[in-house]
Motif scaffolding. Structure first.
Motif, short mmCIF file in Angstrom:
data_model
loop_
_atom_site.label_atom_id
_atom_site.label_comp_id
_atom_site.label_asym_id
_atom_site.label_seq_id
_atom_site.Cartn_x
_atom_site.Cartn_y
_atom_site.Cartn_z
N ALA A 181 0.83 -1.20 0.00
CA ALA A 181 0.00 0.00 0.00
C ALA A 181 0.87 1.26 0.00
CB ALA A 181 -0.93 0.00 1.21
N LYS A 182 1.92 1.25 0.80
CA LYS A 182 2.84 2.39 0.87
C LYS A 182 3.58 2.56 -0.45
CE LYS A 182 6.58 4.19 3.81
NZ LYS A 182 7.42 3.90 5.01
N LEU A 183 3.98 1.45 -1.06
CA LEU A 183 4.67 1.51 -2.34
C LEU A 183 3.77 2.03 -3.45
CD1 LEU A 183 6.58 -1.89 -2.18
CD2 LEU A 183 7.66 0.36 -2.36
N THR A 184 2.52 1.58 -3.45
CA THR A 184 1.57 2.03 -4.47
C THR A 184 1.34 3.53 -4.38
OG1 THR A 184 0.46 -0.13 -4.47
CG2 THR A 184 -0.77 1.75 -5.35
N LYS A 185 1.20 4.02 -3.17
CA LYS A 185 1.01 5.46 -2.95
C LYS A 185 2.24 6.24 -3.39
CE LYS A 185 -0.15 8.84 0.65
NZ LYS A 185 -0.49 9.01 2.10
N ALA A 186 3.43 5.75 -3.02
CA ALA A 186 4.67 6.43 -3.37
C ALA A 186 4.88 6.45 -4.88
CB ALA A 186 5.85 5.77 -2.68
N ALA A 187 4.61 5.33 -5.55
CA ALA A 187 4.78 5.25 -7.00
C ALA A 187 3.83 6.20 -7.70
CB ALA A 187 4.56 3.82 -7.47
N ALA A 188 2.61 6.29 -7.20
CA ALA A 188 1.63 7.22 -7.80
C ALA A 188 2.10 8.66 -7.66
CB ALA A 188 0.27 7.02 -7.14
N ILE A 238 5.21 9.62 -7.57
CA ILE A 238 6.36 9.82 -8.45
C ILE A 238 5.89 10.05 -9.89
CG2 ILE A 238 8.41 8.72 -9.44
CD1 ILE A 238 8.68 7.25 -6.69
N GLY A 239 4.97 9.20 -10.37
CA GLY A 239 4.48 9.37 -11.73
C GLY A 239 4.06 8.07 -12.38
N THR A 240 3.57 8.17 -13.59
CA THR A 240 2.96 7.02 -14.26
C THR A 240 3.95 5.93 -14.64
OG1 THR A 240 3.17 8.18 -16.38
CG2 THR A 240 1.08 8.42 -15.19
N ARG A 241 5.22 6.26 -14.75
CA ARG A 241 6.23 5.26 -15.10
C ARG A 241 6.97 4.75 -13.87
NH1 ARG A 241 7.05 9.42 -18.00
NH2 ARG A 241 9.07 9.80 -17.02
N ALA A 242 6.40 4.94 -12.70
CA ALA A 242 6.99 4.44 -11.45
C ALA A 242 6.22 3.21 -10.99
CB ALA A 242 6.96 5.51 -10.38
N HIS A 243 6.95 2.23 -10.50
CA HIS A 243 6.34 0.97 -10.09
C HIS A 243 6.96 0.51 -8.78
CE1 HIS A 243 4.77 0.68 -14.24
NE2 HIS A 243 5.97 1.11 -14.59
N GLY A 244 6.11 0.04 -7.88
CA GLY A 244 6.59 -0.45 -6.59
C GLY A 244 6.43 -1.94 -6.47
N VAL A 245 7.42 -2.61 -5.92
CA VAL A 245 7.36 -4.07 -5.75
C VAL A 245 7.75 -4.41 -4.32
CG1 VAL A 245 9.73 -4.31 -6.64
CG2 VAL A 245 8.21 -6.30 -6.57
N VAL A 246 7.01 -5.31 -3.72
CA VAL A 246 7.36 -5.81 -2.40
C VAL A 246 8.57 -6.73 -2.54
CG1 VAL A 246 6.63 -7.23 -0.44
CG2 VAL A 246 5.02 -5.61 -1.48
N ALA A 247 9.69 -6.30 -2.00
CA ALA A 247 10.94 -7.07 -2.10
C ALA A 247 11.82 -6.65 -0.94
CB ALA A 247 11.63 -6.82 -3.43
N ASP A 248 12.04 -7.56 -0.01
CA ASP A 248 12.83 -7.28 1.19
C ASP A 248 14.29 -7.64 0.93
OD1 ASP A 248 13.91 -6.95 3.67
OD2 ASP A 248 12.57 -8.35 4.70
N LEU A 249 15.14 -6.63 0.79
CA LEU A 249 16.54 -6.88 0.47
C LEU A 249 17.36 -7.37 1.65
CD1 LEU A 249 17.43 -4.01 -2.03
CD2 LEU A 249 16.36 -6.23 -2.42
#
Length: 261
Positions: free
Chosen positions: A42-49, A51-62
């Protein structure tokens, strides 16, 4: 100025907030497709929105190799990764004598191993393609060692060594690896820190900041927190300059008294 970023693929680790978010936004403004990661969709989706239309968020724990693979595979779905910004990091103020072994290992895991895991994957492909640029977001604390932030300073210093060592692997190629050292920046976490400090001291935030620069960072030439957007521009310029490899770019407001960097 055209930085040649149109349709390029960029990974900004931990790009949902703070300096990472500002960097991701700048790359997007220059025409790139931006991938950010985190642990909260949810946080990633909000952040990507934001940033802009070419931004994408993925759940990935490094913090895990599986997370690094997930991020690399997700980004590869958009094309070859041209830019990797290693931005994930943690910090707090602490007493060296009270920091446990477990907390030390958490610092190394967050501030170093997250970068190592994703760089191992992405850089190998960059070298095979003979194209790419990586930057490690370190800190002025890497040079200006801070007594009440010892684990942070130590791991950020180690990041400089990691960056230069990986740059040595690029000799004679079109791949570059650099590091970037921001100073105290007006991110959410830093602003929260100063707000809490001001409350504890019975001062306004402005007074707490003025005291900080007078007593803790008197050498700082700007005497104010840095706008994260400025780091976005600085990182893009560093990562697209073909003449810069194996270097450390300082953006600390002049805190470190040195004519180099």
């Amino acid at each position: 100025m055209d930085f040649g970023l149109k349709d390029k693929i960029v990974i900004v680790t931990g790009g949902a907030t703070g300096i990472g978010h500002a960097i991701a936004r700048t790359f997007h403004e220059e025409g790139a497709t931006v991938i950010i990661n985190g642990r909260d969709q949810a946080k990633l989706t909000k952040a990507a929105a934001a940033i802009g239309t070419r931004a994408h968020g993925v759940v990935a724990d490094l913090l895990t190799q599986e997370g690094a693979l997930a991020l690399a595979d997700f980004a590869a779905g958009f094309g070859p990764v041209s830019f990797l910004v290693n931005n994930i990091g943690v910090f707090d103020v602490n007493d060296f004598f009270e920091v446990s072994d477990e907390r030390w290992m958490e610092y190394f895991q967050h501030n170093l191993m997250t970068s190592i895991r994703i760089s191992r994957l992405v850089m190998k492909d960059m070298l095979a393609r003979n194209d790419g640029s990586i930057v490690f977001i370190s800190s002025e604390a890497a040079i200006r060692s801070i007594g009440n932030m010892t684990p942070y300073s130590v791991t950020k210093t180690a990041m400089l060594g990691l960056s230069r060592s990986l740059a040595e692997l690029t000799r004679g190629t079109n791949v570059r690896v650099n590091s970037y050292m921001p100073g105290s920046t007006a991110t959410e976490s830093v602003e929260t820190y100063f707000a809490d400090l001001a409350k504890q001291q019975g001062k306004t935030i402005e007074q707490a900041l003025a005291d900080f620069y007078r007593d803790v960072q008197p050498s700082n030439l700007t005497q104010k927190l840095i706008d994260p957007a400025l780091h976005g521009r600085g990182v893009v310029q560093l990562m697209t300059n073909a003449a810069m490899n194996g270097v450390c770019h300082r953006a600390d407001g002049g805190t470190i008294r040195s004519i180099f960097g």
